[in-house]
Motif scaffolding. Structure first.
Motif, PDB file in Angstrom:
ATOM      1  N   HIS A   1      -1.281   4.157  -7.476  1.00 59.23           N
ATOM      2  CA  HIS A   1      -2.296   3.204  -7.960  1.00 59.23           C
ATOM      3  C   HIS A   1      -2.692   3.500  -9.415  1.00 59.23           C
ATOM      4  O   HIS A   1      -2.855   2.587 -10.221  1.00 59.23           O
TER       5      HIS A   1
ATOM      6  N   GLU B   1      -0.445  -2.270  -3.237  1.00 57.43           N
ATOM      7  CA  GLU B   1      -0.498  -1.399  -2.042  1.00 57.43           C
ATOM      8  C   GLU B   1       0.896  -1.139  -1.478  1.00 57.43           C
ATOM      9  O   GLU B   1       1.185  -0.045  -0.990  1.00 57.43           O
TER      10      GLU B   1
ATOM     11  N   HIS C   1       0.397   8.363  -2.948  1.00 63.02           N
ATOM     12  CA  HIS C   1      -0.158   7.017  -2.764  1.00 63.02           C
ATOM     13  C   HIS C   1      -1.192   6.720  -3.860  1.00 63.02           C
ATOM     14  O   HIS C   1      -1.136   5.693  -4.537  1.00 63.02           O
TER      15      HIS C   1
ATOM     16  N   ALA D   1       2.422   1.537  -3.497  1.00 62.58           N
ATOM     17  CA  ALA D   1       1.803   2.838  -3.205  1.00 62.58           C
ATOM     18  C   ALA D   1       2.377   3.404  -1.905  1.00 62.58           C
ATOM     19  O   ALA D   1       2.655   4.604  -1.807  1.00 62.58           O
TER      20      ALA D   1
ATOM     21  N   GLY E   1      -7.951   2.204   1.322  1.00 63.50           N
ATOM     22  CA  GLY E   1      -7.596   1.336   0.207  1.00 63.50           C
ATOM     23  C   GLY E   1      -8.457   0.104   0.161  1.00 63.50           C
ATOM     24  O   GLY E   1      -8.887  -0.324  -0.900  1.00 63.50           O
TER      25      GLY E   1
ATOM     26  N   TYR F   1      -1.085  -3.800   5.360  1.00 60.61           N
ATOM     27  CA  TYR F   1      -0.417  -2.725   4.619  1.00 60.61           C
ATOM     28  C   TYR F   1       1.052  -2.621   4.981  1.00 60.61           C
ATOM     29  O   TYR F   1       1.903  -2.439   4.102  1.00 60.61           O
TER      30      TYR F   1
HETATM   31 ZN    ZN Z   1      -3.880   2.162  -1.532  1.00 60.18          ZN
END
Ligand code: ZN
Length: 434
Positions: A234, A254, A230, A257, A408, A303
């Protein structure tokens, strides 16, 4: 004689005269004694001792993180002379800086005639010296940890390396700068490496500096296998978009990721999304553009929605399409324009098609839900107003992932703050290209 020839001769004459009249200013490299003193987390002290053939009147220290293109340029007061001993204390105590940051640095001097003298370049690691760091890495990634044995470090390294190889292929980009993963054993070790902040912050990424700092205790295998891909997503994403001026939307960053985490996302997440859609809870596209806020329920949803949209996008437009989007963003177009060129539709159409085709719900009548805030949405509170205790732990298969998501959000908030601080820092000290 033609006029142009006369002009050329005149020009050459003037240039010759000028070259005689104007003293040339030399740029000389001087071997100097360079030293640093690590007083983490209070300060990093740079020292130099150098002898020059002329009287030096000005000094500057230059330093930059390993993964950064730009130098900090710091004027340092010196006593004029041919022998210089100078020192600069970089006071870091109140800055949100990643521990174990690797910096390149050198000094530059000037004499009264304008001649410049630069020293050799050196490297320094601003280590969190409270721990006995182990490291394993190559030209692309370095893992730093202190909790766990060599085999555990190797497991982290291999997870990272596989993620990088897959991402470079997926995004059509190669890493220009090495990246670094710093693993703390637990929350209290992690938090004590930063200025006081919210208890619930559980990890911080610094894409500009190519480093991410996470809590990964020895043997937390499942967690490690999720959080490393993850975070690497990024970091690689940031470097893949080095020529893009616009910041890509949060749902894309996101969502990618999460898409790049190993695991069995799919039906369970889609059914959660369908339920949210049925209850009118889905967040509008505009809510997925930037900071996801601090409300844990909304953050979770943001998310999963981001993952859902990226998952749909890749199924619909293909991995080639994904690479084209990245390439187009680097041509400095907006996300809508990049999507349009690569896949034939903009974000609003993507959002609507995702709702219809994946979740089986009709999009709101207003375009992509833009003017209809979802019933649960609240204005983005600043990080300061976030809960001071652990957020309600998410449930279900996705829980560790969602914790990452909450992290995040912190990362985004902190990054925004950090970028601002660094921008001021750079401007004040005269940002100088290498
Ligand atoms: Zn993230």
């Amino acid at each position: 004689m033609r006029l142009s020839k006369i002009a050329l001769i005149l020009l050459l004459g003037v240039a010759t005269l000028l070259s005689v009249a104007m003293p040339t200013r030399a740029q000389t490299e001087l071997q100097a004694t360079l030293e640093t003193e690590n007083d983490f987390p209070r300060a990093l002290i740079f020292r130099v001792e150098v002898d020059a053939p002329t009287t030096l009147t000005e000094a500057r220290l230059y330093f930059r993180p390993e993964a950064s293109e730009f130098w900090n340029s710091i004027p340092v007061t010196i006593e004029p002379g041919a022998h210089i001993e100078a020192e600069y204390e970089w006071f870091t105590k109140n800055q949100v800086l990643p521990p174990n940051l690797k910096l390149e640095y050198y000094w530059r001097f000037r004499d009264a005639e304008g001649n410049t003298y630069t020293t050799q370049h050196e490297w320094v690691e601003y280590l969190d010296i409270r721990f006995d760091w182990k490291r394993l890495g190559d030209e692309k990634v370095t893992i730093m940890w202190y909790d766990g044995d060599e085999a555990w470090g190797r497991a982290m390294y291999e997870t990272a390396r596989q993620a990088i190889d897959a991402l470079e292929q997926e995004l059509g980009a190669t890493l220009d700068h090495p990246i670094r993963i710093v693993a703390y054993a637990n929350g209290s070790d992690f938090r004590s490496a930063f200025p006081p902040q919210q208890d619930w912050i559980g990890g911080q990424a610094f894409p500009d500096m190519g480093i991410t700092v996470q809590i990964i205790g020895a043997g937390e295998y499942d967690w490690m296998q999720r959080v490393i891909p993850h975070e690497i997503s990024h970091l690689v994403f940031h470097q893949a978009l080095k020529d893009a001026l616009a910041t890509p939307p949060a749902w894309f960053n996101e969502g990618l990721a999460m898409y790049n985490e190993p695991g069995d996302f799919g039906e369970e997440e889609r059914s959660r999304l369908r339920n949210a859609a049925k209850n009118g809870e889905l967040l509008s596209l505009s809510r997925l553009q930037g900071n996801f806020g601090a409300d844990s329920h909304e953050v979770n949803l943001a998310y999963i929605q981001s993952w859902g949209m990226v998952d749909f996008l890749i199924r619909d437009c293909g991995k080639d399409g994904l690479r084209r989007i990245i390439a187009e963003l680097n041509n400095d177009v907006t996300m809508d324009e990049a999507l349009q060129r690569a896949c034939g539709y903009d974000q609003a159409t993507l959002y609507e098609r995702w709702l219809r085709e994946d979740l089986g719900v009709e999009p709101p009548t207003s375009p992509a839900g833009e003017s209809e805030p979802s019933p649960t949405s609240t204005p983005n509170p600043p990080p300061e107003s976030a809960p001071s205790s652990e957020p309600e732990p998410p449930t279900g298969l996705i829980s560790p992932l969602l914790l990452t998501c909450i992290w995040g959000v912190c990362c985004l908030s902190i990054l925004a703050f950090l970028s601002f601080t660094l921008a001021i820092f750079f401007w004040r000290r005269g940002r100088t290209q290498a």
